[in-house]
Write a protein that holds these residues in place. Structure first.
Motif, PDB file in Angstrom:
ATOM      1  N   GLN A  97       4.715  20.207  -3.152  1.00  0.00           N
ATOM      2  CA  GLN A  97       5.504  21.435  -3.064  1.00  0.00           C
ATOM      3  C   GLN A  97       6.277  21.712  -4.353  1.00  0.00           C
ATOM      4  N   MET A  98       6.166  20.826  -5.324  1.00  0.00           N
ATOM      5  CA  MET A  98       6.875  21.022  -6.586  1.00  0.00           C
ATOM      6  C   MET A  98       6.226  22.163  -7.376  1.00  0.00           C
ATOM      7  N   PRO A  99       6.999  22.857  -8.185  1.00  0.00           N
ATOM      8  CA  PRO A  99       6.460  23.986  -8.950  1.00  0.00           C
ATOM      9  C   PRO A  99       5.278  23.585  -9.826  1.00  0.00           C
ATOM     10  N   GLY A 100       4.211  24.362  -9.722  1.00  0.00           N
ATOM     11  CA  GLY A 100       3.059  24.183 -10.596  1.00  0.00           C
ATOM     12  C   GLY A 100       2.152  23.015 -10.263  1.00  0.00           C
ATOM     13  N   ILE A 101       2.344  22.347  -9.124  1.00  0.00           N
ATOM     14  CA  ILE A 101       1.526  21.181  -8.768  1.00  0.00           C
ATOM     15  C   ILE A 101       0.463  21.606  -7.765  1.00  0.00           C
ATOM     16  N   TYR A 102      -0.804  21.296  -8.099  1.00  0.00           N
ATOM     17  CA  TYR A 102      -1.935  21.730  -7.284  1.00  0.00           C
ATOM     18  C   TYR A 102      -2.839  20.594  -6.823  1.00  0.00           C
ATOM     19  N   TYR A 103      -2.571  19.382  -7.292  1.00  0.00           N
ATOM     20  CA  TYR A 103      -3.411  18.255  -6.889  1.00  0.00           C
ATOM     21  C   TYR A 103      -2.577  16.980  -6.931  1.00  0.00           C
ATOM     22  N   VAL A 104      -2.599  16.225  -5.831  1.00  0.00           N
ATOM     23  CA  VAL A 104      -1.878  14.953  -5.751  1.00  0.00           C
ATOM     24  C   VAL A 104      -2.754  13.975  -4.977  1.00  0.00           C
ATOM     25  N   ARG A 105      -2.890  12.779  -5.518  1.00  0.00           N
ATOM     26  CA  ARG A 105      -3.675  11.735  -4.857  1.00  0.00           C
ATOM     27  C   ARG A 105      -3.008  10.396  -5.104  1.00  0.00           C
ATOM     28  N   VAL A 106      -2.920   9.579  -4.050  1.00  0.00           N
ATOM     29  CA  VAL A 106      -2.258   8.271  -4.136  1.00  0.00           C
ATOM     30  C   VAL A 106      -3.101   7.231  -3.430  1.00  0.00           C
ATOM     31  N   TRP A 107      -3.220   6.068  -4.057  1.00  0.00           N
ATOM     32  CA  TRP A 107      -3.830   4.887  -3.451  1.00  0.00           C
ATOM     33  C   TRP A 107      -2.814   3.759  -3.562  1.00  0.00           C
ATOM     34  N   LEU A 108      -2.562   3.072  -2.456  1.00  0.00           N
ATOM     35  CA  LEU A 108      -1.625   1.949  -2.437  1.00  0.00           C
ATOM     36  C   LEU A 108      -2.337   0.699  -1.959  1.00  0.00           C
ATOM     37  N   ASN A 109      -2.149  -0.388  -2.663  1.00  0.00           N
ATOM     38  CA  ASN A 109      -2.690  -1.667  -2.248  1.00  0.00           C
ATOM     39  C   ASN A 109      -1.762  -2.262  -1.198  1.00  0.00           C
ATOM     40  N   GLU A 110      -2.153  -3.368  -0.619  1.00  0.00           N
ATOM     41  CA  GLU A 110      -1.297  -4.021   0.366  1.00  0.00           C
ATOM     42  C   GLU A 110      -1.687  -5.490   0.475  1.00  0.00           C
ATOM     43  N   GLY A 111      -0.669  -6.313   0.701  1.00  0.00           N
ATOM     44  CA  GLY A 111      -0.911  -7.741   0.924  1.00  0.00           C
ATOM     45  C   GLY A 111      -0.377  -8.590  -0.206  1.00  0.00           C
ATOM     46  N   ASN A 112      -0.911  -9.803  -0.302  1.00  0.00           N
ATOM     47  CA  ASN A 112      -0.522 -10.729  -1.362  1.00  0.00           C
ATOM     48  C   ASN A 112      -1.333 -10.414  -2.609  1.00  0.00           C
ATOM     49  N   LEU A 113      -0.649 -10.075  -3.682  1.00  0.00           N
ATOM     50  CA  LEU A 113      -1.293  -9.666  -4.921  1.00  0.00           C
ATOM     51  C   LEU A 113      -0.949 -10.651  -6.028  1.00  0.00           C
ATOM     52  N   ALA A 114      -1.861 -10.816  -6.965  1.00  0.00           N
ATOM     53  CA  ALA A 114      -1.665 -11.701  -8.109  1.00  0.00           C
ATOM     54  C   ALA A 114      -1.274 -10.889  -9.337  1.00  0.00           C
ATOM     55  N   VAL A 115      -0.728 -11.559 -10.335  1.00  0.00           N
ATOM     56  CA  VAL A 115      -0.420 -10.905 -11.604  1.00  0.00           C
ATOM     57  C   VAL A 115      -1.704 -10.253 -12.119  1.00  0.00           C
ATOM     58  N   GLY A 116      -1.591  -9.000 -12.502  1.00  0.00           N
ATOM     59  CA  GLY A 116      -2.747  -8.250 -12.987  1.00  0.00           C
ATOM     60  C   GLY A 116      -3.406  -7.378 -11.934  1.00  0.00           C
ATOM     61  N   ASP A 117      -3.119  -7.626 -10.650  1.00  0.00           N
ATOM     62  CA  ASP A 117      -3.695  -6.797  -9.592  1.00  0.00           C
ATOM     63  C   ASP A 117      -3.066  -5.410  -9.602  1.00  0.00           C
ATOM     64  N   ASP A 118      -3.847  -4.429  -9.219  1.00  0.00           N
ATOM     65  CA  ASP A 118      -3.354  -3.068  -9.095  1.00  0.00           C
ATOM     66  C   ASP A 118      -2.469  -2.941  -7.860  1.00  0.00           C
ATOM     67  N   ILE A 119      -1.311  -2.305  -8.030  1.00  0.00           N
ATOM     68  CA  ILE A 119      -0.390  -2.032  -6.933  1.00  0.00           C
ATOM     69  C   ILE A 119      -0.643  -0.630  -6.398  1.00  0.00           C
ATOM     70  N   MET A 120      -0.738   0.333  -7.309  1.00  0.00           N
ATOM     71  CA  MET A 120      -0.930   1.718  -6.888  1.00  0.00           C
ATOM     72  C   MET A 120      -1.585   2.538  -7.981  1.00  0.00           C
ATOM     73  N   TYR A 121      -2.278   3.581  -7.547  1.00  0.00           N
ATOM     74  CA  TYR A 121      -2.770   4.637  -8.423  1.00  0.00           C
ATOM     75  C   TYR A 121      -2.139   5.931  -7.934  1.00  0.00           C
ATOM     76  N   VAL A 122      -1.705   6.754  -8.866  1.00  0.00           N
ATOM     77  CA  VAL A 122      -1.195   8.076  -8.542  1.00  0.00           C
ATOM     78  C   VAL A 122      -1.819   9.051  -9.536  1.00  0.00           C
ATOM     79  N   LEU A 123      -2.373  10.151  -9.024  1.00  0.00           N
ATOM     80  CA  LEU A 123      -2.921  11.211  -9.861  1.00  0.00           C
ATOM     81  C   LEU A 123      -2.232  12.515  -9.483  1.00  0.00           C
ATOM     82  N   VAL A 124      -1.720  13.209 -10.489  1.00  0.00           N
ATOM     83  CA  VAL A 124      -1.068  14.499 -10.271  1.00  0.00           C
ATOM     84  C   VAL A 124      -1.695  15.505 -11.227  1.00  0.00           C
TER      85      VAL A 124
END
Length: 153
Positions: A97-124
């Motif tokens: 709903q923010m001004p000028g934003i037309y695409y938002v996508r989020v991926w969230l990991n879950e669980g026990n993660l190691a150093v270097g593992d991806d936590i989240m991706y966000v695309l705006v």
């Protein structure tokens, strides 16, 4: 603990003010940024977007207190990461709903993660640089401060 990921898409053929329609369990599979950007550029609102920005949060070995405040801590070996689905959905609704934003996508990991593992991706995606930078920063801040639980190990 088995890693489970949830991916949310806002856009993907949806109008700017529509509800979140995509909720897909992905296992430990990390999405492809290349695929995401190709899909974003095929969205019906892509003609309104002059910029797309990605955020890729990763588990680091430096403790949060040390990185943010300079407080010396032992190296992090990993992290337990989870999130509150309803709060994530609220954050996505606010971002789109923010001004000028037309695409938002989020991926969230879950669980026990190691150093270097991806936590989240966000695309705006949005109309101009200032709007997209602001929306990405606001969304990541909302996710990190109100939606997720991180326990460094």
């Amino acid at each position: 603990m088995k890693k489970v990921s949830v991916e949310k898409t806002v856009g993907q053929g949806l109008c700017h003010d529509s509800t979140i329609m995509h909720d897909e369990v992905k296992g430990a599979e990390v999405p492809s940024m290349d695929k995401w950007i190709k899909e974003a550029k095929q969205d019906k609102n892509s003609g309104k977007c002059g910029m797309y920005l990605f955020h890729n949060g990763v588990v680091r070995e430096t403790a949060k207190e040390q990185a943010r405040f300079g407080i010396q801590k032992d190296l992090v070996k990993g992290m337990y990461f989870t999130y509150q689905k309803e709060k994530v959905e609220e954050a996505l609704k606010k971002a789109k709903q923010m001004p000028g934003i037309y695409y938002v996508r989020v991926w969230l990991n879950e669980g026990n993660l190691a150093v270097g593992d991806d936590i989240m991706y966000v695309l705006v995606g949005g109309d101009i640089r200032a709007n997209v930078i602001h929306a990405l920063q606001a969304l990541v801040e909302e996710l990190k401060t109100k939606c997720v639980i991180e326990q460094e190990k």
